[in-house]
Design an enzyme around this catalytic site. Structure first.
Site, PDB file in Angstrom:
ATOM      1  CG  HIS A 130      43.731 -57.192  -4.670  1.00 52.77           C
ATOM      2  ND1 HIS A 130      44.263 -56.741  -5.851  1.00 52.77           N
ATOM      3  CD2 HIS A 130      44.787 -57.517  -3.887  1.00 52.77           C
ATOM      4  CE1 HIS A 130      45.579 -56.793  -5.783  1.00 52.77           C
ATOM      5  NE2 HIS A 130      45.922 -57.251  -4.600  1.00 52.77           N
ATOM      6  CG  HIS A 152      47.769 -58.846   0.379  1.00 60.17           C
ATOM      7  ND1 HIS A 152      48.455 -59.676  -0.471  1.00 60.17           N
ATOM      8  CD2 HIS A 152      47.411 -57.774  -0.368  1.00 60.17           C
ATOM      9  CE1 HIS A 152      48.522 -59.125  -1.675  1.00 60.17           C
ATOM     10  NE2 HIS A 152      47.888 -57.973  -1.642  1.00 60.17           N
ATOM     11  NE  ARG A 167      50.596 -58.718   4.458  1.00 58.19           N
ATOM     12  CZ  ARG A 167      50.866 -58.259   3.255  1.00 58.19           C
ATOM     13  NH1 ARG A 167      51.105 -59.109   2.255  1.00 58.19           N
ATOM     14  NH2 ARG A 167      50.921 -56.970   3.023  1.00 58.19           N
ATOM     15  CG  ASN A 219      51.146 -61.927  -1.266  1.00 58.25           C
ATOM     16  OD1 ASN A 219      50.007 -62.141  -0.840  1.00 58.25           O
ATOM     17  ND2 ASN A 219      51.770 -60.782  -1.081  1.00 58.25           N
ATOM     18  CG  HIS A 247      51.286 -56.255  -9.713  1.00 61.18           C
ATOM     19  ND1 HIS A 247      50.942 -55.765  -8.485  1.00 61.18           N
ATOM     20  CD2 HIS A 247      52.177 -55.380 -10.229  1.00 61.18           C
ATOM     21  CE1 HIS A 247      51.603 -54.634  -8.263  1.00 61.18           C
ATOM     22  NE2 HIS A 247      52.357 -54.375  -9.309  1.00 61.18           N
ATOM     23  CG  HIS A 259      46.514 -52.935  -7.835  1.00 62.49           C
ATOM     24  ND1 HIS A 259      47.243 -53.101  -8.971  1.00 62.49           N
ATOM     25  CD2 HIS A 259      46.964 -53.877  -6.958  1.00 62.49           C
ATOM     26  CE1 HIS A 259      48.095 -54.092  -8.796  1.00 62.49           C
ATOM     27  NE2 HIS A 259      47.931 -54.581  -7.587  1.00 62.49           N
ATOM     28  CG  ASP A 272      46.617 -54.133  -2.950  1.00 69.05           C
ATOM     29  OD1 ASP A 272      46.917 -55.203  -2.385  1.00 69.05           O
ATOM     30  OD2 ASP A 272      47.418 -53.509  -3.677  1.00 69.05           O
ATOM     31  CG  HIS A 322      53.405 -54.075   5.053  1.00 69.26           C
ATOM     32  ND1 HIS A 322      54.004 -55.266   4.766  1.00 69.26           N
ATOM     33  CD2 HIS A 322      52.921 -53.602   3.879  1.00 69.26           C
ATOM     34  CE1 HIS A 322      53.905 -55.517   3.475  1.00 69.26           C
ATOM     35  NE2 HIS A 322      53.250 -54.525   2.904  1.00 69.26           N
TER      36      HIS A 322
END
Lengths: 431, 310
Positions: free
Chosen positions: A70, A72, A74, A104, A188, A241, A314, A318
Site C-alpha cells: 500500500h 502512493h 503519485r 489514485n 478503504h 490500514h 500507506d 505531499h
C-alpha cells in the site's frame, strides 16, 4: 542511482550473518556471496578473495526484501509530490524491494494500458512495482473497471484507494467478479456520512481542539458491511490500514466464521495516538485517523495475535504546499517507506521475535497479493536485506529520499534499521 | 505596570488563572476609561495592529478596532473570504506577506480550529485569537466573565448555565475553559446531538431540560442559533427549538427567580430568546458589548504595552 555501488565487479561477500528466509524456512548462520547481482554461493566460511567487498554481518540478519502492499508514488499526475523514481529510491532505502502502488493518480489506473505504463516505467528502477488497479472506472464508484485485463497486464489487486465503495451492490459485484482472478479487493473502509467531515479521531483530543471528530464507528460499520458481503458471496477481501479496536472485534468475528479476509496496519497507527495532533500537526493528519490509546493497544495486540497480517506503509507523499495549510484544508497522509521498519520494530521488539516482525514485511504481505520474491537461494537474483534489529538511529530530514518529507517521525529516534539492500543489481549501503 | 505570562491569547484552555484575573482586572480599569469624556489613552502609540479576518464578523471586528483605536494603535484591516483562501494562498503565505510589513500584533479570525496556534510558527509577534472555527473565542469568554464579575462581584462558586448549540460554538468552549478555571460551576444544556461526545470530561455537567438549567443557574449564557444549522437535519425548525430550548417570557415567569441573562449576540429575537427577556433588567447583553471593548483593550495592552497609563 548507480548500479553496484560497492565494487566494479559486483562481488559482495556477506560474512557471519544469520540468513532468515521464511519462504524457505531457513534460519541459520551462513556466509553469502553475491556476484554480478546474483547469489553465487551460500555456505559457512566462504574464503575471502581480493576482489570481494566484504561486509561483516555479525549480529545482523540477512533476509528477503520487504514488500509494501500500500503506497502512493503519485505518477502520473502529481509528480511534484513523488515520482516512480523518487518513490522507488525511498522504498529501497527503507528495505523495500517490491511496492504495490495505489491507483489514485491522474489519470486513475483503471485500464490495462495504464497498468502496463507503470510496470514498463519501473523496469530500470531499483525495485519491482506491482500496480493496484481501480475497482471502478475513474474511481467514481459507478461501474466496474476492466479488472480482468488489468490483472493480465500485471495488476495484483483492485482498490478505489481512499474513496470508499459506498454502493454495496457494486461491492458485491467486485468481490464476486474478483473470484475469477484470485485477487483481493481492497476497500478503504469508512462510512463517509459517519465521517461527517471529521479531520481527526473523535475523542478527548478532538474535544479540546475544537476539531470535528471522525468516530471509530465510521470504520467498523463499513468493515462489517464489507465482511458481511464477503461472507455471503465469497471472494477475497483485504482491509487496509485498520485503525480501531471496534473494527478488530468485527474482523475477529468474521475471521472465526472462515471469511477470506486479510488485514494490514500502518506503522503510524501502530505507534501513535491522537495526542500526536495536540498542536494541530498536519503531518499527523491521516485517513483513517490515528486514534486513542485503547485503539493503539488493541492494534498492537492484534499484530501479536496474528489477527492483523502485515504492515503496509500507506506511504503518502505531499508537498509543503499541501501540508502547510490550516488543519481542515491540509491533505491527509504521511510518508512511510523509509521509517517503517524502525518505527514498527521499536514498538514491537519487546512483544515479538525479530523473525516474526520481519514476516510482517515479507512473507505475510506476499501471501495477501500472491507474489513470491526472489528467494535466498544460489543462482537467484539477489533480493535481500541486511538488518540490524538493535541499532538506534534518528530519522533525519537530510536523509529522506522521498520527494516529500511529511512525517511526524522526522527527528524521532527509531530502533532497528535496514543496513543494506540488494535488489535488481542495485546495492544500497546504509552501514 | 501589570503583566501577564502569556505571549499570545490563543485560547483559555492553556492560559493561567492568574492571567485571566489580570486581564479582567485591567479590563475594569479600561471600562472606567471608556466612561471618560476623552476615551483614548496613548499606551499603544506607534504600534501597528492588523485585524486579519478570514470569516465574516461585524461585532467582534468593530469591538477590536475600537479597542485598538482607544489605545492609540494604528489599525490595518484585512478581510479575505474563507473560500478564496481555500483555493489559493496558504495561511503561511498570507501571513508572511503581512509580516514583512512590520506589524506588531495580529488579531485573527479564521474558520478553521488551530489556525492561530499555527500562526505562531510563522511570525513572532503576539497573536490574538478572535475566533478559530469551532475551537475558541477567548475574548468573548473574557468579556462574559468580566460581565459576570461586574454583576455578582465574583465568579467563583457561581452556577453558570450555557444553552444552545454547544457542539459548534467556540463561545461555549472558551466559556467552559475560563469559567471552570475561575471556580464557577458550569452546566450545559442543548439538544443531545448538539453536544460534544464526552463533554463532561471538561468538568461541566449536562442537562437536556432548559427548565432544570434555569432552576439551577445564577446566570445563563444563551447562545445564538445559527441559521446555517437549519436544513441539514440538526434543528427541525425554529418553532421546535423555541419550544424546548427557548428562553421565553412564560418560561422565566414560571420560575420566579433572579436570573442574569447573557447573550453573545447577534440575537435571534423569538428564537433562542424572547424580545421581552432580551430587553429586561435581568439581561446584561449591552453591558457585555461595552465590556467587550474594555477587555480587548486590556488584552492588547497587556500583550503589547510597555508603559503605565492613567
Amino acid at each position: 542511482m548507480s548500479k553496484r555501488t560497492l565494487n566494479s565487479k559486483g562481488n559482495i561477500l556477506l560474512k557471519n550473518g544469520r540468513i532468515y528466509d521464511p519462504f524457505l524456512l531457513i534460519n541459520e548462520k551462513s556466509d553469502l556471496l553475491i556476484s554480478d547481482g546474483f547469489i553465487e554461493e551460500i555456505k559457512k566460511d566462504i574464503k575471502i578473495k581480493k576482489d570481494f567487498d566484504v561486509i561483516d554481518c555479525e549480529g545482523k540478519i540477512i533476509t528477503n526484501g520487504f514488500v509494501d502492499i500500500h503506497a502512493h508514488f503519485r505518477e502520473p499526475g502529481f509528480e511534484f509530490k513523488e515520482t516512480l523514481e523518487t518513490g522507488s529510491t525511498a522504498a529501497i532505502h527503507g528495505g523495500y524491494t517490491r511496492v504495490c502502488t495505489m491507483p489514485n493518480t491522474n489519470p486513475v489506473i483503471d485500464t490495462p494500458e495504464l497498468v502496463k505504463f507503470i510496470i514498463d516505467s519501473s523496469i530500470d528502477l531499483p525495485i519491482y512495482i506491482h500496480p493496484i488497479g481501480a475497482i471502478t472506472k475513474g474511481q467514481k464508484g459507478l461501474e466496474l473497471a476492466e479488472i480482468g485485463q488489468m490483472i493480465q497486464a500485471g495488476a495484483v489487486a483492485i482498490s478505489d484507494d481512499g474513496l470508499p465503495l459506498t454502493n454495496s451492490q457494486l461491492m458485491r459485484y467486485a468481490l464476486e467478479y474478483s473470484k475469477k482472478f484470485g485477487i483481493p479487493v481492497i476497500n478503504h473502509a469508512e462510512d463517509c456520512c459517519l465521517v461527517n467531515q471529521g479531520t481527526m479521531h473523535e475523542g478527548d483530543v478532538s474535544l479540546n481542539l475544537g476539531l470535528v471528530g471522525n468516530p471509530d464507528i465510521s470504520e467498523s460499520t463499513m468493515i462489517y458491511r464489507d465482511l458481511a458481503i464477503a461472507d455471503y458471496v465469497g471472494g477475497s477481501l483485504h482491509i487496509p490500514h485498520v485503525s480501531s479496536s471496534k473494527s478488530l472485534d468485527v474482523i475477529k468475528f468474521f475471521k472465526e466464521k472462515g471469511v477470506n479476509v486479510s488485514v494490514e496496519v500502518t506503522p503510524h497507527h501502530l505507534a501513535l495516538t491522537d495526542k500526536a495532533l495536540q498542536s494541530y500537526d498536519t503531518n499527523a493528519k491521516v485517513a483513517p485517523p490515528i486514534r486513542s490509546d485503547i485503539d493503539r493497544e488493541s492494534i498492537q495486540n492484534a499484530v501479536c495475535s496474528g489477527l492483523i497480517n502485515c504492515i503496509a506503509t500507506d506511504h503518502a507523499p505531499h508537498s509543503i504546499v499541501d501540508k502547510e495549510r490550516d488543519f481542515n484544508n491540509a491533505s491527509c497522509g504521511m510518508i512511510g517507506l523509509e521509517s517503517a521498519f524502525g518505527v514498527t520494530n521499536k514498538v514491537l521488539k519487546d512483544k515479538k521475535t525479530v523473525e516474526s516482525i520481519i514476516d510482517l514485511f515479507t512473507i505475510n504481505p506476499c501471501k495477501i497479493i500472491n507474489i513470491e520474491p526472489n528467494l535466498i537461494m544460489e543462482k537467484k537474483l539477489a533480493e535481500l536485506n541486511i538488518i540490524d534489529p538493535n541499532i538506534k538511529w534518528e530519522f533525519k530530514p537530510s536523509s529522506i529520499k522521498s520527494k516529500s518529507s511529511n512525517s511526524p517521525f522526522v527527528g524521532e529516534k527509531l530502533i532497528g534499521k535496514v543496513m543494506m539492500t540488494i535488489n535488481k543489481g542495485f546495492c544500497i549501503n546504509n552501514f | 505596570m501589570k503583566k501577564i505570562e502569556s505571549k499570545h491569547l490563543l485560547g483559555l484552555e492553556k492560559i493561567s488563572k492568574k492571567d485571566i484575573e489580570t486581564i479582567i482586572d485591567v479590563g475594569f480599569t479600561f471600562r472606567e476609561v471608556l466612561e471618560r469624556p476623552i476615551k483614548k489613552v496613548p499606551v499603544l502609540n506607534g504600534k501597528n495592529i492588523v485585524n486579519l479576518f478570514f470569516e465574516n464578523s461585524t461585532r467582534t471586528k468593530i469591538s477590536f478596532e475600537l479597542a485598538e483605536k482607544r489605545l492609540s494603535a494604528d489599525v490595518t484591516n484585512f478581510s479575505a473570504s474563507s473560500s478564496s483562501v481555500q483555493k489559493g494562498e496558504t495561511l503561511k503565505d498570507t501571513i508572511q506577506n503581512i509580516h514583512v510589513m512590520k506589524m506588531d500584533c495580529v488579531v485573527m479570525r479564521h474558520p478553521v480550529p488551530g489556525s492561530c496556534l499555527q500562526l505562531t510558527n510563522y511570525v513572532d509577534v503576539p497573536i490574538v485569537n478572535a475566533g478559530d472555527g469551532t475551537h475558541e473565542h477567548p475574548t468573548q469568554a473574557l468579556l462574559d466573565m468580566m460581565s459576570i464579575k461586574e454583576r455578582f462581584g465574583k465568579i467563583e462558586g457561581l452556577n453558570i448555565g450555557i444553552v444552545g448549540d454547544i457542539l459548534h460554538s467556540r463561545v461555549a468552549l472558551s466559556n467552559i475553559y475560563g469559567l471552570i478555571k475561575m471556580g464557577a460551576n458550569v452546566k450545559v444544556c442543548a439538544p443531545p446531538h448538539l453536544l460534544q461526545r464526552g463533554i463532561e470530561k471538561l468538568g461541566v455537567s449536562v442537562c437536556y431540560d432548559v427548565d432544570d438549567l434555569i432552576d439551577w443557574a445564577d446566570a445563563i449564557n444563551v447562545l445564538r442559533i445559527q441559521r446555517e444549522r437549519m436544513g441539514i437535519g440538526l434543528i427541525p425548525s425554529t418553532r421546535e427549538y423555541r419550544t424546548f430550548f427557548g428562553i421565553t417570557n412564560e418560561r422565566l415567569a414560571r420560575h420566579k427567580k433572579e436570573l442574569v441573562i447573557m447573550h453573545p449576540g447577534p440575537i435571534n429575537r423569538g428564537v433562542e430568546i424572547d424580545s421581552e427577556v432580551a430587553d429586561s433588567d435581568q439581561a446584561i447583553i449591552l453591558d457585555q458589548v461595552l465590556n467587550g471593548v474594555a477587555v480587548r483593550m486590556s488584552v492588547l495592552y497587556l500583550l503589547l504595552g510597555s508603559k503605565d497609563f492613567e
